[in-house]
Design a protein around this motif. Structure first.
Motif, PDB file in Angstrom:
ATOM      1  N   TYR A 185      27.785  34.608  27.577  1.00  0.00           N
ATOM      2  CA  TYR A 185      29.025  34.343  28.304  1.00  0.00           C
ATOM      3  C   TYR A 185      30.162  35.214  27.781  1.00  0.00           C
ATOM      4  O   TYR A 185      30.972  35.732  28.550  1.00  0.00           O
ATOM      5  CB  TYR A 185      29.424  32.867  28.169  1.00  0.00           C
ATOM      6  CG  TYR A 185      28.329  31.872  28.417  1.00  0.00           C
ATOM      7  CD1 TYR A 185      27.339  32.100  29.373  1.00  0.00           C
ATOM      8  CD2 TYR A 185      28.270  30.678  27.706  1.00  0.00           C
ATOM      9  CE1 TYR A 185      26.336  31.178  29.601  1.00  0.00           C
ATOM     10  CE2 TYR A 185      27.275  29.751  27.921  1.00  0.00           C
ATOM     11  CZ  TYR A 185      26.304  30.010  28.862  1.00  0.00           C
ATOM     12  OH  TYR A 185      25.306  29.095  29.081  1.00  0.00           O
TER      13      TYR A 185
ATOM     14  N   GLU B 261      29.826  38.666  29.204  1.00  0.00           N
ATOM     15  CA  GLU B 261      30.235  38.729  30.609  1.00  0.00           C
ATOM     16  C   GLU B 261      31.750  38.693  30.754  1.00  0.00           C
ATOM     17  O   GLU B 261      32.341  39.487  31.485  1.00  0.00           O
ATOM     18  CB  GLU B 261      29.614  37.566  31.390  1.00  0.00           C
ATOM     19  CG  GLU B 261      28.122  37.647  31.564  1.00  0.00           C
ATOM     20  CD  GLU B 261      27.696  38.703  32.569  1.00  0.00           C
ATOM     21  OE1 GLU B 261      28.537  39.128  33.381  1.00  0.00           O
ATOM     22  OE2 GLU B 261      26.519  39.101  32.535  1.00  0.00           O
ATOM     23  N   ILE B 262      32.373  37.747  30.069  1.00  0.00           N
ATOM     24  CA  ILE B 262      33.802  37.563  30.292  1.00  0.00           C
ATOM     25  C   ILE B 262      34.621  38.681  29.658  1.00  0.00           C
ATOM     26  O   ILE B 262      35.638  39.110  30.211  1.00  0.00           O
ATOM     27  CB  ILE B 262      34.256  36.166  29.803  1.00  0.00           C
ATOM     28  CG1 ILE B 262      35.534  35.759  30.524  1.00  0.00           C
ATOM     29  CG2 ILE B 262      34.431  36.094  28.314  1.00  0.00           C
ATOM     30  CD1 ILE B 262      35.880  34.302  30.366  1.00  0.00           C
TER      31      ILE B 262
ATOM     32  N   ASN C 190      34.569  41.625  32.006  1.00  0.00           N
ATOM     33  CA  ASN C 190      35.298  41.463  33.263  1.00  0.00           C
ATOM     34  C   ASN C 190      36.774  41.146  33.073  1.00  0.00           C
ATOM     35  O   ASN C 190      37.531  41.158  34.044  1.00  0.00           O
ATOM     36  CB  ASN C 190      34.643  40.366  34.108  1.00  0.00           C
ATOM     37  CG  ASN C 190      33.317  40.818  34.685  1.00  0.00           C
ATOM     38  OD1 ASN C 190      33.223  41.877  35.286  1.00  0.00           O
ATOM     39  ND2 ASN C 190      32.273  40.027  34.487  1.00  0.00           N
TER      40      ASN C 190
ATOM     41  N   ALA D  57      25.140  36.496  35.510  1.00  0.00           N
ATOM     42  CA  ALA D  57      26.246  35.885  36.229  1.00  0.00           C
ATOM     43  C   ALA D  57      26.105  36.092  37.731  1.00  0.00           C
ATOM     44  O   ALA D  57      25.660  37.148  38.173  1.00  0.00           O
ATOM     45  CB  ALA D  57      27.569  36.487  35.754  1.00  0.00           C
TER      46      ALA D  57
ATOM     47  N   GLY E 271      34.904  42.668  39.415  1.00  0.00           N
ATOM     48  CA  GLY E 271      34.292  41.753  38.469  1.00  0.00           C
ATOM     49  C   GLY E 271      35.205  40.644  38.007  1.00  0.00           C
ATOM     50  O   GLY E 271      34.765  39.496  37.872  1.00  0.00           O
TER      51      GLY E 271
ATOM     52  N   SER F 287      34.452  36.655  38.353  1.00  0.00           N
ATOM     53  CA  SER F 287      34.311  35.958  37.082  1.00  0.00           C
ATOM     54  C   SER F 287      35.277  34.786  36.976  1.00  0.00           C
ATOM     55  O   SER F 287      34.893  33.666  36.621  1.00  0.00           O
ATOM     56  CB  SER F 287      34.547  36.941  35.924  1.00  0.00           C
ATOM     57  OG  SER F 287      34.407  36.296  34.684  1.00  0.00           O
TER      58      SER F 287
ATOM     59  N   TYR G 247      34.316  31.952  39.279  1.00  0.00           N
ATOM     60  CA  TYR G 247      33.152  31.206  38.795  1.00  0.00           C
ATOM     61  C   TYR G 247      33.540  30.225  37.697  1.00  0.00           C
ATOM     62  O   TYR G 247      33.199  29.033  37.760  1.00  0.00           O
ATOM     63  CB  TYR G 247      32.085  32.168  38.280  1.00  0.00           C
ATOM     64  CG  TYR G 247      30.904  31.455  37.669  1.00  0.00           C
ATOM     65  CD1 TYR G 247      29.971  30.798  38.468  1.00  0.00           C
ATOM     66  CD2 TYR G 247      30.738  31.400  36.286  1.00  0.00           C
ATOM     67  CE1 TYR G 247      28.899  30.114  37.917  1.00  0.00           C
ATOM     68  CE2 TYR G 247      29.670  30.717  35.723  1.00  0.00           C
ATOM     69  CZ  TYR G 247      28.756  30.082  36.540  1.00  0.00           C
ATOM     70  OH  TYR G 247      27.704  29.397  35.988  1.00  0.00           O
TER      71      TYR G 247
END
Length: 325
Positions: free
Chosen positions: A82, A85-86, A89, A143, A155, A159, A162
């Motif tokens: 996570y 991903e974050i 983005n 994701a 992105g 993000s 979500y």
């Protein structure tokens, strides 16, 4: 026709909002320590240190509580995915970077306290739990916004949409898990985790709301795609389907809760169906979203509840239960 803003332009424009939201979060968040929520006096050595290894009868948890706690723990435990991903983005600079670091540090407490509680109380098989952790973290987290990223530079919007829903969904799952554990210590621990998740949701929800004001059509397209393709971050972990079915059957997290306690409140907060600033693209996305929500409420949820009620009736007829086994 105005051009779409790039991800960098959106992040730059929204950084003052992020700084305000970060400062508000820091003023509201309560310090807590995982070790304060674990009954250490219940702990004892396992066989490697001369003690006794885990046996099923040592657990005081029902099968439903075990399924929920394992799912919640493995979900929290996949934090490296996570974070990756974050951070990709959002940004590593300024208020965005400070938030990503702070959020990651706060989330890490959740897996620490859940694992310590389960190991110390011998609530679940620690060997199976560790094997599932390795399998889940090795698989990582794909994701849902990645399918959108292939189509363009958006992105951040996917993000933030979500996590606005996901953090609230996770809060509800923790809160309802507390009710089936029948343990005041677990209740206290899970309510503490849920309070964190609520503050995280508020940050992301407000950032997504600010994005809606800045780039309405781009943001509603992201929200629509995320809602229609939403899946919990635990999807793909070992036994996720079995555990998810148990959790849904027994009221921890099901489709109606997803609609009424997650999707609808956040969508109302953003005033999605009352806004007048969408262009043609945004209107099309809003109508897709409206049709999906209608189908969820009128078709999918009643069908799920009918199937669930039949399954529970069969279970009751067999004299089945969800007590400790």
């Amino acid at each position: 026709m105005a051009r779409d803003l790039t991800q960098l332009e959106v992040l730059t424009e929204l950084e003052p909002c992020a700084e305000t939201a970060l400062n508000r979060h820091l003023s509201m968040v309560k310090e807590w320590h995982p070790h304060d929520y674990v009954p250490w006096d219940e702990g004892r050595n396992f066989a490697a240190l001369g003690g006794i290894d885990w046996e099923p009868e040592q657990s005081r948890l029902s099968e439903v509580a075990k399924a929920a706690l394992i799912t919640n723990l493995l979900t929290e435990d996949n934090l490296p995915s996570y974070h990756r991903e974050i951070s990709a983005n959002f940004s590593r600079d300024g208020a965005w970077g400070c938030w990503v670091g702070r959020w990651t540090a706060e989330e890490a407490r959740h897996s620490i306290v859940l694992r310590d509680y389960l190991v110390v109380t011998r609530g679940v098989d620690p060997v199976a739990l560790e094997n599932d952790r390795v399998a889940h973290m090795s698989h990582g987290f794909v994701a849902p916004m990645e399918q959108a990223n292939a189509a363009g530079d958006g992105g951040f919007l996917y993000s933030v949409a979500y996590v606005s829903f996901q953090e609230l969904a996770t809060r509800i799952s923790h809160r309802n898990t507390a009710a089936v554990c029948l343990d005041p210590i677990a209740d206290r621990m899970l309510q503490r985790i849920a309070a964190d998740e609520n503050l995280h949701m508020i940050f992301y929800r407000d950032m997504c709301g600010a994005a809606l004001d800045l780039v309405p059509d781009q943001a509603i397209e992201a929200i629509d795609l995320i809602v229609r393709n939403f899946r919990m971050p635990g999807t793909g972990m070992p036994n996720f389907r079995r555990n998810g079915v148990l959790m849904a059957k027994h009221g921890i997290y099901d489709l109606r809760q997803h609609l009424e306690e997650v999707l609808q409140p956040v969508i109302r907060q953003w005033n999605i169906f009352g806004r007048t600033d969408f262009g043609a693209r945004g209107e099309r996305a809003r109508e897709r979203l409206r049709a999906f929500l209608d189908d969820l409420e009128q078709v999918r949820i009643p069908r799920f509840e009918e199937q669930r009620d039949r399954a529970l009736a069969r279970e009751a007829g067999r004299g089945g239960g969800s007590g400790p086994q």
